[in-house]
Design an enzyme around this catalytic site. Structure first.
Site, PDB file in Angstrom:
ATOM      1  N   HIS A  25      -3.643  -5.055   0.674  1.00 25.08           N
ATOM      2  CA  HIS A  25      -3.218  -5.678   1.084  1.00 25.08           C
ATOM      3  C   HIS A  25      -3.443  -7.075   1.449  1.00 25.08           C
ATOM      4  O   HIS A  25      -4.521  -8.049   1.340  1.00 25.08           O
ATOM      5  CB  HIS A  25      -4.554  -5.209   2.512  1.00 25.08           C
ATOM      6  CG  HIS A  25      -4.468  -3.604   2.790  1.00 25.08           C
ATOM      7  ND1 HIS A  25      -3.831  -2.593   3.931  1.00 25.08           N
ATOM      8  CD2 HIS A  25      -4.714  -2.462   1.915  1.00 25.08           C
ATOM      9  CE1 HIS A  25      -3.958  -1.858   4.170  1.00 25.08           C
ATOM     10  NE2 HIS A  25      -4.451  -0.812   3.164  1.00 25.08           N
TER      11      HIS A  25
ATOM     12  N   CYS B  91       0.943  -0.703   0.336  1.00 20.99           N
ATOM     13  CA  CYS B  91       0.412  -0.223   0.140  1.00 20.99           C
ATOM     14  C   CYS B  91       0.953   0.939   0.231  1.00 20.99           C
ATOM     15  O   CYS B  91       1.557   1.326  -0.717  1.00 20.99           O
ATOM     16  CB  CYS B  91      -0.369  -0.075   1.387  1.00 20.99           C
ATOM     17  SG  CYS B  91      -2.587   0.994   1.048  1.00 20.99           S
TER      18      CYS B  91
ATOM     19  N   GLU C 226      -2.503  -8.792   3.675  1.00 25.64           N
ATOM     20  CA  GLU C 226      -3.035  -9.593   5.228  1.00 25.64           C
ATOM     21  C   GLU C 226      -4.251  -9.836   5.629  1.00 25.64           C
ATOM     22  O   GLU C 226      -4.866 -10.514   6.043  1.00 25.64           O
ATOM     23  CB  GLU C 226      -2.595  -8.424   6.179  1.00 25.64           C
ATOM     24  CG  GLU C 226      -3.188  -7.392   7.077  1.00 25.64           C
ATOM     25  CD  GLU C 226      -3.349  -6.464   5.688  1.00 25.64           C
ATOM     26  OE1 GLU C 226      -4.259  -5.183   5.473  1.00 25.64           O
ATOM     27  OE2 GLU C 226      -2.304  -6.466   4.457  1.00 25.64           O
TER      28      GLU C 226
END
Length: 385
Positions: free
Chosen positions: A356, A262, A358
């Site tokens: 992202h 990001c 995660e």
């Protein structure tokens, strides 16, 4: 047991955009006034993770999903120590919360943390307006209900372009997340607004993660003898994050393997010599399609960014460290979604993605990127053994 979310009586609230468009609704969360950049997020779920994502600092988030608050608030899903959004806009706030992990309501959590919300807004009309006109400054108030007077205050709010917000969200001292099981690697993670799930994903792969303040210098990074360096997500304009760009240049000069997500992708782009620019309304949600240009595989990704890297998609670019190229693009608009840097011998020196991996909240299509980071560090470690 389900419990009521609305306090009584309901308090009127007003939302005004900087172009003068206004919407009336009712207050939830804290009363008062708030100002920020109006953006919309398209996720159907995951509002708790969204609200606690530091990347949303100084932004007023409009939820495009019509019904928000159903699952309440719990103690497990926060992505940081607080709510970071400047304000929250929803159409229908759920009148009850019902989830086995919920221990309080969205309304009460926003109220306790002093975050102003407005409900019963036509969020479809508001989102269409932002798509046509672009993200812009906004104010929400329960105190000033005259649109013209609230607009005067909106026009005094700072712009997101040129804003360096990293120091607002970074840790003040180093924090360590130990590896789960055997420790295989040490990573220096520069906190530009990191989400808690990121070091968790690394720890699951045998990485001891040292989360460091954004003001950290290269000597402090070297002192850890890291196997790799990570730059996190974060808020603001990457062009204004001069210290982070300089640190990453030092990291690349030191030959340390690099991974960024990001904001870390945008900083990587600027360190490599590319420009960045502000998107009209950004990518925010958990359903953004991205193509890996190497494998041609398409993954559905979680995103939150209002700026992007300006790099050529059709050709590599020489840099002083090696050859840089775009590795991923968004299939909706061809925005750059990833970069990679390789040496003259073809070795991977660093890579980054705009989304992202995660996945908090979001799909897990991109989890392989953490494994790619592990493979890169292992190859580098083997070469230097």
């Amino acid at each position: 047991m389900p419990s009521s979310l609305f306090s009584s009586p309901q308090v009127p609230a007003l939302l005004v955009l900087e172009d003068g468009r206004s919407f009336r609704g009712v207050s939830f969360g804290a009363t008062g006034e708030t100002f920020g950049e109006a953006v919309f997020a398209t996720g159907m779920s995951g509002y708790q993770e969204t609200l606690t994502d530091p990347s949303y600092h100084r932004q007023v988030v409009v939820a495009t999903a019509p019904h928000i608050g159903n699952t309440g608030w719990n103690d497990e899903d926060d992505e940081s120590g607080q709510i970071w959004v400047a304000g929250y806009v929803v159409r229908d706030l759920s009148r009850v919360r019902s989830n086995w992990r919920s221990n309080r309501s969205l309304d009460s959590e926003l109220r306790d943390q002093g975050v102003v919300g407005i409900a019963e807004v036509d969020t479809r009309a508001l989102t269409r307006h932002l798509r046509e006109r672009g993200a812009m400054r906004v104010g929400i108030s329960t105190e000033e209900l005259d649109p013209a007077r609230l607009l005067d205050k909106v026009m005094q709010a700072p712009l997101m372009a040129g804003a360096n917000l990293v120091s607002d969200v970074t840790v003040t001292q180093a924090e360590v997340t130990p590896a789960l099981g055997d420790k295989l690697f040490t990573v220096a993670a520069i906190d530009l607004g990191i989400k808690d799930m990121t070091p968790t994903r690394m720890a699951q792969r045998g990485i001891e993660v040292h989360v460091l303040p954004a003001s950290t210098g290269i000597d402090e990074v070297r002192a850890l003898q890291p196997d790799g360096v990570f730059f996190s997500n974060g808020p603001g304009d990457p062009a204004a994050a001069i210290e982070a760009i300089a640190l990453l240049e030092d990291v690349l000069d030191a030959g340390l393997p690099y991974f960024g997500i990001c904001f870390g992708n945008q900083i990587f782009g600027r360190a490599l010599g590319f420009g960045t620019y502000k998107l009209k309304y950004g990518h925010r949600g958990i359903n953004q399609p991205v193509m890996d240009l190497t494998t041609r595989k398409v993954e559905i990704t979680a995103q939150n960014h209002g700026f992007a890297v300006d790099a050529p998609i059709d050709r590599p670019t020489p840099t002083r460290w090696g050859e840089a190229k775009v590795s991923h693009i968004c299939l909706n608009d061809d925005v750059v979604e990833g970069l990679e840097l390789r040496s003259a011998d073809g070795d991977l020196l660093g890579f980054s993605v705009q989304y992202h991996p995660e996945a908090a909240a979001g799909p897990h299509d991109a989890a392989y990127l953490f494994d790619r980071f592990v493979d890169m560090m292992a190859a580098h470690k083997g070469e230097n053994a």
